[in-house]
Design an enzyme around this catalytic site. Structure first.
Site, PDB file in Angstrom:
ATOM      1  N   HIS A  22       2.504   2.505  -1.198  1.00 18.00           N
ATOM      2  CA  HIS A  22       1.914   2.226   0.131  1.00 18.00           C
ATOM      3  C   HIS A  22       0.526   2.214   0.014  1.00 18.00           C
ATOM      4  O   HIS A  22       0.137   3.104  -0.558  1.00 18.00           O
ATOM      5  CB  HIS A  22       2.712   3.005   1.392  1.00 18.00           C
ATOM      6  N   ASP A  60      10.617   0.326   3.742  1.00 14.11           N
ATOM      7  CA  ASP A  60      11.721  -0.566   3.371  1.00 14.11           C
ATOM      8  C   ASP A  60      12.660  -0.242   2.403  1.00 14.11           C
ATOM      9  O   ASP A  60      13.567  -1.216   1.901  1.00 14.11           O
ATOM     10  CB  ASP A  60      10.953  -1.753   2.706  1.00 14.11           C
TER      11      ASP A  60
HETATM   12  N1  ACO Z   1       6.108  -0.199  -8.610  1.00 16.90           N
HETATM   13  C1  ACO Z   1       5.423   0.422  -9.666  1.00 16.90           C
HETATM   14  N2  ACO Z   1       3.953   0.367  -9.793  1.00 16.90           N
HETATM   15  C2  ACO Z   1       3.395   0.596  -8.548  1.00 16.90           C
HETATM   16  C3  ACO Z   1       4.156   0.256  -7.366  1.00 16.90           C
HETATM   17  C4  ACO Z   1       5.459  -0.159  -7.350  1.00 16.90           C
HETATM   18  N3  ACO Z   1       6.174  -0.320  -6.259  1.00 16.90           N
HETATM   19  N4  ACO Z   1       3.028   0.355  -6.496  1.00 16.90           N
HETATM   20  C5  ACO Z   1       1.967   0.673  -6.893  1.00 16.90           C
HETATM   21  N5  ACO Z   1       2.052   0.678  -8.275  1.00 16.90           N
HETATM   22  C6  ACO Z   1       1.268   0.917  -9.227  1.00 16.90           C
HETATM   23  C7  ACO Z   1       0.135  -0.014  -9.578  1.00 16.90           C
HETATM   24  O1  ACO Z   1       0.435  -0.977 -10.726  1.00 16.90           O
HETATM   25  C8  ACO Z   1      -0.930   0.803  -9.866  1.00 16.90           C
HETATM   26  O2  ACO Z   1      -0.884   1.271 -11.087  1.00 16.90           O
HETATM   27  P1  ACO Z   1      -2.259   1.375 -12.112  1.00 16.90           P
HETATM   28  O3  ACO Z   1      -2.874   2.722 -11.645  1.00 16.90           O
HETATM   29  O4  ACO Z   1      -1.771   1.808 -13.581  1.00 16.90           O
HETATM   30  O5  ACO Z   1      -3.098  -0.048 -12.084  1.00 16.90           O
HETATM   31  C9  ACO Z   1      -1.122   2.021  -9.026  1.00 16.90           C
HETATM   32  O6  ACO Z   1       0.515   2.014  -8.924  1.00 16.90           O
HETATM   33  C10 ACO Z   1      -1.754   1.689  -7.706  1.00 16.90           C
HETATM   34  O7  ACO Z   1      -1.247   0.763  -7.033  1.00 16.90           O
HETATM   35  P2  ACO Z   1      -1.934  -0.271  -6.179  1.00 16.90           P
HETATM   36  O8  ACO Z   1      -1.691  -1.739  -6.308  1.00 16.90           O
HETATM   37  O9  ACO Z   1      -3.342   0.069  -5.880  1.00 16.90           O
HETATM   38  O10 ACO Z   1      -1.501   0.091  -4.528  1.00 16.90           O
HETATM   39  P3  ACO Z   1      -1.620  -0.627  -3.311  1.00 16.90           P
HETATM   40  O11 ACO Z   1      -2.175   0.300  -2.303  1.00 16.90           O
HETATM   41  O12 ACO Z   1      -2.731  -1.815  -3.423  1.00 16.90           O
HETATM   42  O13 ACO Z   1      -0.153  -1.356  -2.930  1.00 16.90           O
HETATM   43  C11 ACO Z   1       1.853  -1.901  -2.185  1.00 16.90           C
HETATM   44  C12 ACO Z   1       0.537  -1.068  -1.958  1.00 16.90           C
HETATM   45  C13 ACO Z   1       1.499  -3.314  -1.978  1.00 16.90           C
HETATM   46  C14 ACO Z   1       2.629  -1.359  -0.912  1.00 16.90           C
HETATM   47  C15 ACO Z   1       2.675  -1.458  -3.608  1.00 16.90           C
HETATM   48  O14 ACO Z   1       2.756  -0.110  -3.627  1.00 16.90           O
HETATM   49  C16 ACO Z   1       3.901  -2.292  -3.728  1.00 16.90           C
HETATM   50  O15 ACO Z   1       3.602  -3.476  -4.265  1.00 16.90           O
HETATM   51  N6  ACO Z   1       5.043  -1.737  -3.566  1.00 16.90           N
HETATM   52  C17 ACO Z   1       6.149  -2.466  -3.559  1.00 16.90           C
HETATM   53  C18 ACO Z   1       6.321  -3.484  -2.660  1.00 16.90           C
HETATM   54  C19 ACO Z   1       6.829  -2.902  -1.141  1.00 16.90           C
HETATM   55  O16 ACO Z   1       7.671  -2.036  -1.254  1.00 16.90           O
HETATM   56  N7  ACO Z   1       5.995  -3.238  -0.086  1.00 16.90           N
HETATM   57  C20 ACO Z   1       6.294  -2.782   1.387  1.00 16.90           C
HETATM   58  C21 ACO Z   1       5.424  -1.790   1.806  1.00 16.90           C
HETATM   59  S1  ACO Z   1       5.707  -0.973   3.253  1.00 16.90           S
HETATM   60  C22 ACO Z   1       5.567  -2.044   4.623  1.00 16.90           C
HETATM   61  O17 ACO Z   1       4.597  -3.219   4.208  1.00 16.90           O
HETATM   62  C23 ACO Z   1       6.076  -2.080   5.705  1.00 16.90           C
END
Ligand code: ACO
Length: 433
Positions: free
Chosen positions: A308, A365
């Site tokens: 998140h 979610d």
């Molecule tokens: N699976 C695998 N790796 C992940 C995930 C994930 N779900 N989420 C983040 N990471 C990794 C990234 O690849 C990154 O790795 P790195 O440091 O090696 O480059 C690190 O964790 C940090 O991630 P960010 O992209 O900076 O996280 P951000 O805050 O931008 O993204 C998000 C948040 C979009 C929710 C992300 O965690 C994601 O895509 N999750 C899956 C989709 C999801 O469940 N969305 C619902 C969110 S809740 C809502 O909207 C109601």
């Protein structure tokens, strides 16, 4: 040491004092609103990742500690106390939980406004079969302004309660109608004798040939799911609502824009993606293989329902949903093979260094899709359910924004195009609008 009242910014030889704003929970922000006037500089913050766009007293989120409060009340307490979604709507919109007479008056307002204008019913005949219900919903809500034009005069405060109630109540009717139309079944009208959630389930599932039995557990579960999604401060759709509303667009058009923002797969569509992921893992029967893909930088796969932008620990809503999941399946003596996959997947992720080191925990979610599925709600309707739940939050933010006499939102940019060919062009005073 007392907290500083100002921050000092040094630009070349110039030093500027910038006021520090402190929120109720100690959050600190540097007030940059006069920066351009005093220095000629603007701030650069793409996607507003580090910008507080308003002061708000509706919802508090602490992503480090995993806290979510509506009007100061922790979400866990609201669920434990059995507060209804309608009471939450009142809380968000009006600032306090309703007392008994306020609650009665609010429910009555919702009942009076539960019917959609009868002429609008014909719209549903014209959408192509298979149209996405979110597109139908945003169009229908925009059209409300044509049928109820009073809301255009948004300075008429006495109409705001009615328009808010109309939205909260009618959107539920529209969502159920859209579903019935997609099946080619006759629509079911709302009933004043039913509670908000029971009414929705009845409109979705009752049929002339198979009357729907409303189960208490289903009503309770829907109530919890809607409450958990009711507001989440300045997310993409809420910011859309505040931005569009600042141009004094009517409330219906504003909410319609919020729904369009929510329809994006990066915002409202994640629980649908979780279901697809669970089905794939169930078919392959190999979590490790899936994790290898997720960890591979060259592979766009992600563990959906994890991570998140704000929460860097457990999303408090995810904890509640998981507990509800266990309770609901036990009480109803049913099972879902995808739930077992989800349990195993969560357990594996929470003990895997990749996810631990990145603070990736289940979000709201991860389990919500499984529960909507248990209620019989099809995946195509998941985002519509989110919109239904988020309405009170959007309305509360719109009202707060209007009440604060917000100026029209008009951000700046850093222009990187071709040089202006007007010799006298002074980019500081370009007079753009
Ligand atoms: N699976 C695998 N790796 C992940 C995930 C994930 N779900 N989420 C983040 N990471 C990794 C990234 O690849 C990154 O790795 P790195 O440091 O090696 O480059 C690190 O964790 C940090 O991630 P960010 O992209 O900076 O996280 P951000 O805050 O931008 O993204 C998000 C948040 C979009 C929710 C992300 O965690 C994601 O895509 N999750 C899956 C989709 C999801 O469940 N969305 C619902 C969110 S809740 C809502 O909207 C109601």
């Amino acid at each position: 040491m007392s907290s500083p009242k100002n921050a000092i910014l040094t630009i070349g030889n110039q030093q500027i004092e910038l006021p520090i704003i402190t929120g109720t929970e100690g959050e600190k922000a540097i007030d940059l609103s006069d920066l351009r006037k005093n220095t000629g500089f603007v701030t650069y913050d793409p996607s507003l990742m580090n910008t507080a766009v308003c002061k708000s007293s509706i919802t508090y989120v602490n992503g480090e500690k995993g806290i979510l409060c509506y009007r100061g009340i922790p979400i866990e307490r609201l669920i434990k106390d059995g507060v209804s979604f309608v009471q939450i709507a009142y809380l968000l919109v009006h600032g306090n939980l309703p007392n008994s007479s306020e609650g009665k008056a609010f429910s009555q307002l919702l009942n009076v406004n539960s019917l959609m204008h009868e002429d609008m019913r014909h719209f549903f005949d014209l959408y192509p079969r298979g149209a996405h219900p979110m597109h139908i919903l945003s169009t229908m809500i925009n059209a409300l302004a044509v049928y109820y034009p009073n809301v255009d005069l948004l300075s008429l405060k006495e109409d705001i309660d009615i328009s808010s109630a109309r939205l909260i109540s009618t959107v539920r009717t529209m969502a159920a109608f859209a579903y019935k139309k997609s099946l080619g079944e006759p629509i079911v009208y709302p009933r004043n004798d039913l509670s908000y959630c029971a009414n929705f389930l009845n409109m979705m599932f009752d049929s002339p040939v198979a009357p729907y039995h409303i189960s208490e557990q289903d009503v309770r579960l829907l109530n919890v799911l809607l409450i958990l999604h009711a507001d989440h401060e300045q997310n993409c759709s809420t910011t859309t609502v505040r931005t569009i509303g600042s141009a004094q667009v009517n409330l219906y058009a504003t909410i319609s824009a919020g729904i369009s923002a929510l329809s994006g797969p990066l915002h409202g569509g994640a629980n649908q993606a979780v279901m697809e992921m669970l089905r794939k893992i169930q078919k392959d029967g190999n979590i490790k293989k899936f994790f290898d893909k997720v960890k591979d930088k060259n592979n766009p796969a992600r563990l959906m329902g994890f991570g998140h932008r704000v929460y860097k620990t457990f999303d408090p809503r995810a904890r509640i949903i998981k507990a509800e999941c266990t309770r609901y399946f036990q009480e109803r003596h049913i099972t879902d093979p995808l739930l077992q996959v989800a349990f195993e997947l969560e357990k594996a992720a929470l003990t895997d260094d990749y996810f631990i080191s990145r603070n990736l925990y289940p979000n709201v979610d991860f389990y919500s899709g499984i529960l909507y599925r248990a209620l019989g709600i099809p995946e195509k309707m998941f985002t519509v359910m989110f919109a239904l739940a988020r309405l009170p939050g959007w309305i509360a933010h719109w009202r707060e924004m209007i009440g604060a006499n917000t100026r029209i939102v008009r951000p700046r940019q850093v222009y990187i195009g071709k040089k202006c060919r007007i010799p006298s062009c002074n980019s500081d005073k370009s007079g753009v609008n």
